[in-house]
Motif scaffolding. Sequence first.
Motif, PDB file in Angstrom:
ATOM      1  N   THR A   1       1.563   1.292  -9.906  1.00  0.00           N
ATOM      2  CA  THR A   1       0.938   1.824  -8.821  1.00  0.00           C
ATOM      3  C   THR A   1       1.597   3.387  -9.547  1.00  0.00           C
ATOM      4  OG1 THR A   1       2.937   0.945  -7.990  1.00  0.00           O
ATOM      5  CG2 THR A   1       1.064   0.091  -6.793  1.00  0.00           C
ATOM      6  N   SER A   2       0.396   4.072  -9.081  1.00  0.00           N
ATOM      7  CA  SER A   2       0.522   5.062  -9.410  1.00  0.00           C
ATOM      8  C   SER A   2       0.491   6.336  -8.132  1.00  0.00           C
ATOM      9  CB  SER A   2      -0.608   6.261 -10.644  1.00  0.00           C
ATOM     10  OG  SER A   2      -0.357   7.120 -10.737  1.00  0.00           O
ATOM     11  N   SER A   3       0.556   7.751  -7.674  1.00  0.00           N
ATOM     12  CA  SER A   3       0.599   8.095  -7.494  1.00  0.00           C
ATOM     13  C   SER A   3      -1.213   8.185  -6.422  1.00  0.00           C
ATOM     14  CB  SER A   3       0.935   9.983  -6.858  1.00  0.00           C
ATOM     15  OG  SER A   3       1.976   9.790  -7.550  1.00  0.00           O
TER      16      SER A   3
ATOM     17  N   ARG B   1      -2.859   4.522  -2.663  1.00  0.00           N
ATOM     18  CA  ARG B   1      -1.804   4.458  -4.388  1.00  0.00           C
ATOM     19  C   ARG B   1      -3.318   3.816  -5.624  1.00  0.00           C
ATOM     20  NH1 ARG B   1       3.649   2.653  -3.734  1.00  0.00           N
ATOM     21  NH2 ARG B   1       3.107   3.866  -1.811  1.00  0.00           N
ATOM     22  N   LYS B   2      -2.901   4.043  -7.221  1.00  0.00           N
ATOM     23  CA  LYS B   2      -3.598   3.426  -7.354  1.00  0.00           C
ATOM     24  C   LYS B   2      -2.843   2.470  -8.390  1.00  0.00           C
ATOM     25  CE  LYS B   2      -5.389   8.245  -8.928  1.00  0.00           C
ATOM     26  NZ  LYS B   2      -5.025   9.254 -10.314  1.00  0.00           N
ATOM     27  N   LEU B   3      -3.887   1.189  -8.849  1.00  0.00           N
ATOM     28  CA  LEU B   3      -3.613   0.452  -9.508  1.00  0.00           C
ATOM     29  C   LEU B   3      -3.587   0.514 -11.098  1.00  0.00           C
ATOM     30  CD1 LEU B   3      -4.229  -2.478  -7.000  1.00  0.00           C
ATOM     31  CD2 LEU B   3      -1.832  -1.688  -7.273  1.00  0.00           C
TER      32      LEU B   3
ATOM     33  N   LYS C   1       2.498  13.533  -4.929  1.00  0.00           N
ATOM     34  CA  LYS C   1       1.694  14.593  -5.170  1.00  0.00           C
ATOM     35  C   LYS C   1       0.271  14.617  -4.515  1.00  0.00           C
ATOM     36  CE  LYS C   1       2.455  13.400 -10.078  1.00  0.00           C
ATOM     37  NZ  LYS C   1       3.378  12.155  -9.952  1.00  0.00           N
ATOM     38  N   THR C   2       0.684  15.508  -3.959  1.00  0.00           N
ATOM     39  CA  THR C   2      -0.653  15.750  -2.615  1.00  0.00           C
ATOM     40  C   THR C   2      -1.442  17.265  -2.581  1.00  0.00           C
ATOM     41  OG1 THR C   2       0.883  14.926  -0.868  1.00  0.00           O
ATOM     42  CG2 THR C   2      -0.947  16.919  -0.024  1.00  0.00           C
TER      43      THR C   2
ATOM     44  N   SER D   1      -0.249   7.209   1.001  1.00  0.00           N
ATOM     45  CA  SER D   1       1.111   6.271   1.053  1.00  0.00           C
ATOM     46  C   SER D   1       2.752   6.316   0.701  1.00  0.00           C
ATOM     47  CB  SER D   1       0.808   4.782   0.411  1.00  0.00           C
ATOM     48  OG  SER D   1       0.177   4.653  -0.716  1.00  0.00           O
ATOM     49  N   VAL D   2       2.457   6.857  -1.090  1.00  0.00           N
ATOM     50  CA  VAL D   2       3.975   7.008  -1.922  1.00  0.00           C
ATOM     51  C   VAL D   2       3.712   8.681  -0.673  1.00  0.00           C
ATOM     52  CG1 VAL D   2       4.083   8.429  -3.849  1.00  0.00           C
ATOM     53  CG2 VAL D   2       1.865   7.081  -3.893  1.00  0.00           C
TER      54      VAL D   2
END
Length: 585
Positions: free
Chosen positions: A106-108, A115-117, A438-439, A511-512
Motif C-alpha cells: 500500500t502506498s499513499s 491508498r494505492k495497491l 501526501k496531500t 486514509s493515510v
Amino acid sequence: MAVDSTHSSPLGVPASDKDAKALQFIEEMTKNVDSVQQRVLREILSRNADTEYLKRFNLNGATDRETFKSRIPVVTYEDLQPYIQRVANGDKSPIFSAHPISEFLTSSGTSAGERKLMPTIHEELDRRQHLYSLLMPVMNLYVPGLDKGKGLYFLFVKASTKTPGGLLARPVLTSYYNSDHFKTRPYDPFNVYTSPNEAILCIDSFQSMYAQMLCGLIMRDEVLRVGAVFASGLLRAIHFLQNNWKELAHDIANGTLNPKVTDDSVRECMKKILKPNPELAEFITKECSKEDWERIIVRIWPNTKYLDVIVTGAMAQYIPTLEYYSGGLPMACTMYASSECYFGLNLNPMCKPSEVAYTIMPNMAYFEFLPHESSASRFVDLVDVEIGKEYELIITTYAGLCRYRVGDILRVTGFHNSAPQFHFVRRKNVLLSIESDKTDEAELQNAIENASLLLKEFNTSVVEYTSYADTKQIPGHYVIYWELLVKDLANTPTDDVLNQCCLQMEESLNSVYRQSRVADNSIGPLEIRVVQNGTFEELMDYAISRGASINQYKVPRCVSFTPIMELLDSRVVSKHFSPCLPHWT
C-alpha cells in the motif's frame, strides 16, 4: 575482519571480504549500466510475454527497447486501477505478471483519497534484501568500528488488511519486517539492533515504541547509531521519551515492565533484557527532567556516530530540529525506495543532507526519464540523462508494472562510472506532508469545499486559502489559512462551527492521513487560522514587489517562505482546531 588493500575498491578499502564482494557488485553494475538495463527489460518482457496486459499491445515476443517504447503506453495508477481491482478481487489469471501476485504493497492515497495497491511478487523481496545488503559495506567505508556496538532503530509495522480476494495489503516495510528475510536474518556484527523483533513486529504503536525505547536506554553505552526510516519517526521517538521517561526510568530502576505493555511476546522477550538498574534510572531521570533537551541524543547515547534517517524531500523540514536534539551529528540518507520499487543507494552517505544524491542500481527495474517541464515528451534512458536537468521517473518492474509514472521529480547531480546520481527534488503535485501522508492540491481543494458547506447557513464563504505543514511541534499538523467573506455580520460562524470545519477537512483527507491521526498519533489536529479581509491582496502585492507577474500570479496553495508566513500570522484573527479524531477503520 579487515582485508588487505589489494582488495581496495574505487569506492574505498572494504572492511571485510563480504564487504569487498558487495562493493565489487556496485562497481560492476555502475560500469555496465546500459547492458544491465537492456538485460532487465529483456527478462521482464520475455517472462511476462503471455500476460494479459502485455498481450493487449501486440509485442509478439519482442523484447527490444524500440518496440517496447513504441507500443506500450506510459501510465498512471488510475490507468491500471481496473486491472488491480480484478487481482484484489481474486482474479488469479496472469494479468500483470507470469509469477503469482504475492501481496499488495500500500502506498499513499490516490486522487480519490484511498491508498494505492501496488502488486508485488515474492522474488521482489530478494531484490529488496540485496539492496539492503549493500548499505553497510558502503557505510563502513566512512564510519569505522560499527561492528563494535549496536544500532538503535525505531522500526514499526502497521496492521495488514486483506483484499476481497484474500491477498494481504500492507506497507512495503511492514511486508519486509514480517518476512523471513528480516525475521530470520543471519547474525551480522555490523547490523545488530537494540530492538528485538518482537517489539518491532508489535502492531500497537505505543507498546512497540515503549519496548524499543526501553531497550535503547538499557543498552545506551552500546549504541553507535540512532535511526528511523524518516526524520519524522525519530522526532516522534524523542517526543515519546519526553512524555514517558518517568515510567521508563521506573521500569529500569525496578526491572519491571509497564502494565500498559500487554503484548505477550513483547513481555516475554523483555523479561530476558530487564534487570534492576537504579544507577541508570537515576541518570535518565537527571537528564530528562532538565528543561533543556538540546543534544539529548548524545547526552543519553554518548557513542552515537551518526543519525540514520531520510531527510530529503519533504523530510528536509525536520533537519534543524534533529540538529538541535543531536548536537549536529551527521545525518545519513542511505537509500531511495518506494512501494513500487527499490531504486538505489547513496554512495556518499555522510554528505550534507542538501548534497544527498542516490545512485540508481540498474538491476532493480527498467528505468526511463521524462524531462520535467519541457515541451519535449521524449523519454530518456538511464545512461542518457544530463547533469543539471530534472526528470520524472518512469519504471517497468519484474512484478509487471510497465512504464509506470512513480511521480518523483529527480535532478541529475553527477555520475558514478556510467550510473547517474540523482537528487530527490520532490513528489509531483504534493503540497502537504508531515510523515508518510501526501496531500495534493486537488485533495486540499476538495477538503476545503466540503468544510465550507458548514458555513452556508451563516451566509459565509471561503474566498482564499493557503496552507503549510507545521513541524515545529511534535507531532506536526496541517495549518490552513482562511480568508472569509461574511455577508451578515449579525450572524457570523461560531467558534464551534469553525472547529467542525477543521474536522470536516480531516474527514475529507486520504486514509493515510487519517490513519496517521488516529492509529499512529503521528499527526496532530488540523488547524484553521482565519485571517483579516484583504490579507491575500497583501500577499499578492508582496509577490509582485518581488518580481511576480500580475498576469500570472496565482495564490500559492502551500507556503513555506518565512516573510510570507510572518505576514499571514500577523493578520490572524482567530485559531481553530479539530475537536476530535476523524473516522478511520
